[in-house]
Design a protein around this motif. Structure first.
Motif, PDB file in Angstrom:
ATOM      1  N   GLN A   1    -102.847 131.442  26.854  1.00 35.82           N
ATOM      2  CA  GLN A   1    -101.441 131.436  26.425  1.00 35.82           C
ATOM      3  C   GLN A   1    -101.008 132.699  25.669  1.00 35.82           C
ATOM      4  OE1 GLN A   1     -98.973 128.710  26.071  1.00 35.82           O
ATOM      5  NE2 GLN A   1    -100.012 127.923  27.877  1.00 35.82           N
ATOM      6  N   SER A   2    -101.806 133.092  24.695  1.00 39.11           N
ATOM      7  CA  SER A   2    -101.314 134.156  23.817  1.00 39.11           C
ATOM      8  C   SER A   2    -102.443 134.898  23.121  1.00 39.11           C
ATOM      9  CB  SER A   2    -100.391 133.560  22.745  1.00 39.11           C
ATOM     10  OG  SER A   2    -101.146 132.771  21.861  1.00 39.11           O
ATOM     11  N   GLY A   3    -102.121 136.083  22.656  1.00 41.64           N
ATOM     12  CA  GLY A   3    -103.052 136.855  21.848  1.00 41.64           C
ATOM     13  C   GLY A   3    -103.451 136.085  20.606  1.00 41.64           C
TER      14      GLY A   3
ATOM     15  N   SER B   1    -106.019 133.450  21.426  1.00 39.31           N
ATOM     16  CA  SER B   1    -107.302 134.092  21.708  1.00 39.31           C
ATOM     17  C   SER B   1    -108.010 134.457  20.406  1.00 39.31           C
ATOM     18  CB  SER B   1    -107.093 135.355  22.543  1.00 39.31           C
ATOM     19  OG  SER B   1    -106.478 135.044  23.763  1.00 39.31           O
ATOM     20  N   ALA B   2    -107.261 135.068  19.482  1.00 37.85           N
ATOM     21  CA  ALA B   2    -107.852 135.497  18.215  1.00 37.85           C
ATOM     22  C   ALA B   2    -108.291 134.289  17.396  1.00 37.85           C
ATOM     23  CB  ALA B   2    -106.858 136.345  17.426  1.00 37.85           C
TER      24      ALA B   2
ATOM     25  N   PHE C   1    -103.196 139.767  15.177  1.00 32.71           N
ATOM     26  CA  PHE C   1    -102.697 138.959  16.296  1.00 32.71           C
ATOM     27  C   PHE C   1    -101.950 137.701  15.862  1.00 32.71           C
ATOM     28  CE2 PHE C   1    -104.592 140.367  20.445  1.00 32.71           C
ATOM     29  CZ  PHE C   1    -105.056 141.578  19.982  1.00 32.71           C
TER      30      PHE C   1
ATOM     31  N   SER D   1    -109.335 134.843  28.173  1.00 33.09           N
ATOM     32  CA  SER D   1    -108.504 134.989  26.966  1.00 33.09           C
ATOM     33  C   SER D   1    -107.500 136.118  27.195  1.00 33.09           C
ATOM     34  CB  SER D   1    -109.392 135.297  25.763  1.00 33.09           C
ATOM     35  OG  SER D   1    -110.124 136.481  25.987  1.00 33.09           O
ATOM     36  N   SER D   2    -106.619 136.335  26.225  1.00 34.81           N
ATOM     37  CA  SER D   2    -105.511 137.283  26.440  1.00 34.81           C
ATOM     38  C   SER D   2    -105.421 138.347  25.360  1.00 34.81           C
ATOM     39  CB  SER D   2    -104.187 136.515  26.503  1.00 34.81           C
ATOM     40  OG  SER D   2    -104.170 135.720  27.644  1.00 34.81           O
ATOM     41  N   PHE D   3    -106.576 138.840  24.899  1.00 35.00           N
ATOM     42  CA  PHE D   3    -106.516 139.825  23.816  1.00 35.00           C
ATOM     43  C   PHE D   3    -105.750 141.080  24.219  1.00 35.00           C
ATOM     44  CE2 PHE D   3    -110.254 137.427  22.446  1.00 35.00           C
ATOM     45  CZ  PHE D   3    -109.905 137.223  21.135  1.00 35.00           C
TER      46      PHE D   3
ATOM     47  N   ARG E   1     -98.561 137.271  17.204  1.00 34.58           N
ATOM     48  CA  ARG E   1     -98.355 137.571  18.625  1.00 34.58           C
ATOM     49  C   ARG E   1     -98.565 136.304  19.442  1.00 34.58           C
ATOM     50  NH1 ARG E   1     -98.130 143.008  18.736  1.00 34.58           N
ATOM     51  NH2 ARG E   1     -98.246 143.001  21.001  1.00 34.58           N
ATOM     52  N   VAL E   2     -97.534 135.444  19.426  1.00 31.38           N
ATOM     53  CA  VAL E   2     -97.713 134.095  19.956  1.00 31.38           C
ATOM     54  C   VAL E   2     -97.188 133.922  21.378  1.00 31.38           C
ATOM     55  CG1 VAL E   2     -97.744 133.016  17.708  1.00 31.38           C
ATOM     56  CG2 VAL E   2     -95.573 133.351  18.878  1.00 31.38           C
ATOM     57  N   ALA E   3     -96.418 134.880  21.880  1.00 32.03           N
ATOM     58  CA  ALA E   3     -95.823 134.763  23.231  1.00 32.03           C
ATOM     59  C   ALA E   3     -95.181 133.386  23.407  1.00 32.03           C
ATOM     60  CB  ALA E   3     -96.873 135.037  24.300  1.00 32.03           C
TER      61      ALA E   3
ATOM     62  N   GLY F   1     -98.563 140.934  28.666  1.00 34.59           N
ATOM     63  CA  GLY F   1     -97.696 139.825  29.066  1.00 34.59           C
ATOM     64  C   GLY F   1     -97.889 138.574  28.231  1.00 34.59           C
ATOM     65  N   HIS F   2     -99.052 138.433  27.612  1.00 35.89           N
ATOM     66  CA  HIS F   2     -99.295 137.274  26.767  1.00 35.89           C
ATOM     67  C   HIS F   2     -99.392 137.693  25.300  1.00 35.89           C
ATOM     68  CE1 HIS F   2    -100.185 134.232  29.969  1.00 35.89           C
ATOM     69  NE2 HIS F   2    -100.234 135.353  30.663  1.00 35.89           N
ATOM     70  N   ALA F   3     -98.650 138.723  24.951  1.00 35.12           N
ATOM     71  CA  ALA F   3     -98.608 139.218  23.574  1.00 35.12           C
ATOM     72  C   ALA F   3     -99.968 139.721  23.096  1.00 35.12           C
ATOM     73  CB  ALA F   3     -98.067 138.152  22.612  1.00 35.12           C
ATOM     74  N   GLY F   4    -100.801 140.159  24.041  1.00 35.78           N
ATOM     75  CA  GLY F   4    -102.047 140.802  23.638  1.00 35.78           C
ATOM     76  C   GLY F   4    -101.773 142.234  23.200  1.00 35.78           C
ATOM     77  N   MET F   5    -102.803 142.954  22.782  1.00 35.50           N
ATOM     78  CA  MET F   5    -102.572 144.269  22.213  1.00 35.50           C
ATOM     79  C   MET F   5    -103.747 145.207  22.539  1.00 35.50           C
ATOM     80  SD  MET F   5    -101.710 145.046  18.322  1.00 35.50           S
ATOM     81  CE  MET F   5    -100.404 146.141  17.871  1.00 35.50           C
TER      82      MET F   5
END
Lengths: 204, 120, 652
Positions: free
Chosen positions: A131-133, A136-137, A49, C259-261, A52-54, C265-269
């Protein structure tokens, strides 16, 4: 003495004298093995991740090494004082044992405090992990370690009370010993977080 | 079943040094002090390497990861008394397995999740 | 208030079928409570069972839970098959069908197979290795109560709040809050997380038990194969379950904490979820089947009257399977498109597993070769297992061929394959173990005649159910569809398959009836060794006494009890019997499970004060456990002597 098989229980350190304590120490090692895999999954998530910052920050933007170095030194020092506590325990000296354990807890609490401050600053500057993956990670990997340390601080504090109430019995010595394994283990995990998340995040 | 016994003893002596039970009776806090100094030193070295761009970025991750592994070894060896125990030190076997599984999870996950292998 | 009621009782829990289930649960609960009150058994229940740390009683409680799980999962299966019996059926709606296939799979894996395996570990392993107890008796009870309350939490979903509906694999983004706002998935996540903690603890417990508490002289290579399988399974558990923990935790963070794992849309996977799930999921397959392999290895040797053929190869192949099982997980998602190199690597590693498995199959057959095979119920399940499992394994290799998998993937071919290995391997094995160790648990054997009826109904029903599903898969029927039109050629195979499912149901009912019948008309086992067994659990009276071994046995060979019988060394000298110290019962594990239940329920509905109260209870109980040692109790020598006189093994 190193390298010799000792069969006489009285010659063993306090925490290894009772059969049940021996079993518990081995069981705790297996738990740590399990925890290694838990963290490895979080590292895998982070590795996948990190790009993967969006619309959120990149690792390079997010990370500032200064405060993290202070956190790192605090944790390394706490691992050292924890080692001193166990060394004191091996010599049967309860006073220094309690003192070093207290210092360890204070350093641990300081580490957690600094990390919370770091997280709060991150959220203020860059927004939440929604905000972004990547965010989150990041928060999950670092936060899981922080959660482990927080639990360790509570655990260590409870052990200080236990030591004060019951004295240095074999059972208490074993609990202190497994606690020290936990604490050093968290130090190892942090070394990898520091390297993979913070240092590597600064490499262009 | 003499054969079985031999196999097992052979296994134990194979790991001879590692699997024999032993306790550390150190007279002073020297192992701890050495470990602490080394870990500070390694942390500092890794940080300096990154901050001052002392190595080409291509090799830098590998080098700092290597330093991290060294530090982990120091913690395990000097602080955690890895070999202590009564009976065979199964914790070493467990940690080696955990390490292999952990490494596999990270490396394979990166490989799989790249979605770039071969002709796709 | 109305909002709360709407949250607790959404339309999905107010369908007639759910209300009917509610009513029967209430009636059953009231009946049990009335029975306990009338017989004044509440105190007995608490003292003898709910607080027990005896591994055999914990095993029996696991077994009861597993049978309940088999019932619930089985009813789910019958509902699914009823819906699919004919085209255009309107028995279940789409949403209802989703919920039921989700709970069917989840319960069968986590709340039927796992507790069934732990039941047999708990009952047999310490007895087989000559140990007084497991390494951590209280932790063992904690594991059980975490599991039991998680089971309760999961089953609550269809009564209060709504069932999970994203399949037993719970793939993102089907589980993401935006697409799945009901609390059902929260139940799934929290219940599996809580039981997962208990499972890891069980893994650690049995590792230490087997590595450290074997009887004197029992080297690793003299252990019974079931103990080997428990050892390897436990190591798989502690290194595989953390991946499930992480997969579930990330989903929970997405759902409950924003969270956005897995939000693209938030670059999750979302694919990372699939990856993590199967990092656990494939070793899990072997966590389920290796114990069955262990059971078969004991049963086949006992009922062939021969030592197991190729013992070292059996051990080696199990170790090989366990190591390989960590390197095959991508075969669950070849079609995700990781690329040719990844798929080729994991396809080949998957096929490699067939080699050690084949070694085992041949060794079981060679064990029977030249032996005097007795076709008891336990042995019948073994005999049925070999061809069933071989076919399931062969279709597995077909699925491992990547280009083929692009055709078979998510079709009924796959459904048939994994039921073929999970029922033909795991369930057959567990039934075999059930019949085999039943006398050691309860002191009487199960009725063989009725057992054979149950066996034939279940076995024939199994093939009638799943063979047509292979054909359906090849005809293009995909899994998890709830309705299909006329004229695709699917109608007849589906009808036949449903008929088979009901035959399996009849087999299950006969089994339960047979258990009740055998309990009333006890065929007592007074020898302690009803099958002419080979391993140490048959050296003690049935049911196994609380202290297991009056005198810890000394082992010098494999099949230790067989050797002792051959040498005439089966008796215990009176003078050798000493008082035995065992840990006292404690209510702490039950209360810990209850606290986790409260915390889990709070998290399911996002009632954070409730969740925090539950977690507070957990911490308080842990600390209490450190400060207050439960202590031991001593069984005096004369009591040991009294219970050992029965099989006539005592000599002065």
């Amino acid at each position: 003495m190193i390298g010799q098989v000792q069969t006489d229980a009285r010659e063993r350190p306090l925490e290894f004298r009772d059969r049940r304590d021996n079993l518990a120490i081995l069981g705790f090692w297996f738990f740590l093995g399990s925890d290694v895999v838990l963290f490895s999954c979080l590292f895998a998530v982070y590795a996948v991740f990190q790009g993967r910052v969006a619309a959120g920050p990149t690792p390079r933007q997010l990370i500032s090494l200064g405060p993290v170095l202070v956190e790192t030194v605090a944790l390394l020092t706490s691992s050292f004082t924890c080692g001193l506590a166990i060394a004191a325990m091996r010599r049967g000296r309860t006073g220094p044992l309690a003192a070093w354990l207290g210092v360890t807890m204070l350093l641990g609490a300081g580490f957690v405090g600094m990390e919370i401050h770091e997280f709060a600053t991150d959220v203020r500057l860059f927004g939440t992990w929604h905000q972004s993956g990547f965010l989150s990670a990041f928060f999950t990997l670092v936060g899981t370690h922080g959660g482990h340390v927080s639990f360790g601080v509570l655990w260590g504090a409870a052990l200080l009370v236990l030591l004060w109430r019951q004295g240095l019995t074999p059972r208490v010595a074993r609990r202190l010993y497994t606690f020290s394994l936990y604490w050093h283990f968290l130090d190892i995990v942090w070394v990898f977080i520091f390297t993979v998340v913070y240092l590597a995040g600064k490499i262009t | 079943m003499p054969h079985a016994r031999k196999t097992e003893r052979g296994l134990l002596s194979l790991g001879g040094l590692l699997l024999l039970p032993r306790f550390e009776h150190s007279s002073g806090p020297w192992p701890q002090i050495v470990g602490y100094a080394l870990s500070l030193l390694l942390t500092l070295a890794a940080t300096l390497l990154v901050v001052h761009h002392l190595i080409a970025p291509l090799y830098l991750p590998a080098v700092i990861l290597f330093l991290a592994v060294l530090q982990a070894g120091i913690q395990l060896g000097l602080f955690m008394h890895l070999r202590e125990g009564v009976g065979p030190s199964w914790q070493i076997v467990a940690l080696v397995l955990a390490g292999i599984v952990a490494l596999g999870i990270v490396i394979f996950s990166i490989w799989i999740m790249a979605f770039k292998s071969g002709v796709s | 208030m109305t909002h709360l009621l709407a949250q607790l009782f959404p339309p999905s829990v107010l369908r007639p079928m759910e209300l009917g289930a509610d009513a029967s649960i209430v009636i059953a609960t009231v009946a049990i409570a009335a029975f306990l009150t009338r017989k004044r058994r509440w105190g007995w229940l608490w003292r003898e069972w709910l607080t027990t740390v005896d591994h055999k009683k914990i095993g029996i409680m696991y077994l009861i839970a597993a049978m309940l799980g088999l019932f619930r999962g089985g009813v789910d299966a019958l509902l699914l098959r009823t819906q699919l019996a004919v085209p255009q059926n309107t028995f279940l709606g789409a949403e209802h069908y989703n919920e039921i296939f989700t709970t069917h799979g989840t319960i069968m894996v986590f709340f039927m197979a796992m507790p069934f395996i732990f039941a047999l570990f708990n009952i047999a392993i310490p007895l087989m290795i000559g140990a007084r107890d497991v390494a951590f008796p209280r932790l063992n009870a904690i594991s059980f109560w975490l599991f039991a309350f998680a089971f309760l939490l999961f089953n609550m979903s269809f009564v209060v709040g709504g069932s999970p509906n994203a399949g037993w694999t719970a793939y993102a983004p089907l589980t993401e809050l935006r697409f799945n706002p009901s609390v059902g998935e929260n139940y799934y996540l929290l219940a599996l997380q809580i039981s997962g903690i208990g499972t890891i603890a069980t893994g650690i417990n049995f590792l230490v038990t087997i590595l450290r508490l074997r009887a004197p002289g029992m080297t690793l290579m003299r252990m019974p194969l079931f103990a080997w399988s428990a050892l390897i399974t436990s190591s798989l558990i502690i290194f595989a379950f953390p991946a499930l923990t992480v997969a579930l935790a990330l989903t929970m963070l997405d759902r409950l904490f924003g969270s956005s794992f897995f939000t693209i849309g938030h670059a999750g996977m979302p694919m990372m979820y699939v990856n993590l799930f199967w990092i656990w999921g494939h070793p899990e397959v072997y966590i389920l089947v290796l114990p069955a392999f262990g059971i078969f290895s004991e049963v086949v040797a006992t009922f062939s009257g021969k030592a197991l053929f190729g013992y070292p190869a059996m051990v080696g192949s199990m170790i090989a399977i366990s190591l390989l099982s960590y390197g095959v997980w991508v075969h669950h998602f070849f079609t995700m498109g990781a690329g040719a190199a990844v798929n080729a690597f994991f396809g080949i590693s998957t096929m490699l597993i067939a080699i050690p498995t084949g070694v085992k199959v041949f060794n079981w057959i060679f064990t029977m070769w030249g032996g005097r095979v007795r076709t008891t119920c336990a042995m019948l399940w073994q005999l049925a297992f070999i061809p069933t499992f071989v076919i399931g394994g062969a279709t597995g290799v077909m699925l491992a061929v990547v280009p083929g998998d692009y055709q078979f993937h998510n079709s009924y071919f796959l459904v048939a394959h994994f039921h073929n290995v999970l029922i033909g391997g795991v369930v057959f094995g567990l039934f075999s173990g059930l019949y085999y160790w039943w006398p050691k648990m309860f002191g009487y054997t199960l009725n063989e005649r009725q057992g054979k009826w149950a066996f034939w109904f279940f076995l024939i029903g199994f093939w009638v159910t799943f063979f047509p599903q292979y054909l359906l898969g090849l005809e293009g029927m995909t899994r998890r569809i709830y309705i299909y039109p006329h004229g695709l050629g699917w109608s007849l195979p589906n009808l036949v398959s449903t008929g088979g499912a009901y035959a399996m149901g009849v087999g299950f009912v006969i089994l339960v009836y047979s258990i009740a019948y055998s309990a009333r008309h006890k065929d007592l086992d007074l020898t302690g060794d009803p099958w002419d067994g080979r391993t140490l659990e048959w050296s003690m009276p049935s049911p196994a006494p609380e202290y297991n071994f009056a005198v810890l046995p000394k082992v010098s060979t494999r099949d230790a009890w067989w050797t002792m019988k051959q040498a005439g060394r089966t008796s215990i000298r009176l003078g050798e019997i000493e008082p035995i110290t065992l840990p006292k019962n404690t209510g702490m594990p039950f209360l810990l499970g209850l606290s986790f239940f409260v915390a889990g329920l709070g998290a399911v509905f996002s009632w954070w004060p409730v969740a925090l109260a539950g977690l507070g209870g957990v911490l308080a109980l842990l600390v209490w456990g450190w400060f207050v040692e439960t202590g031991d109790h001593v069984i005096p020598a004369h009591e040991v002597r009294r219970s050992e006189t029965l099989p006539g093994r005592l000599e002065a």
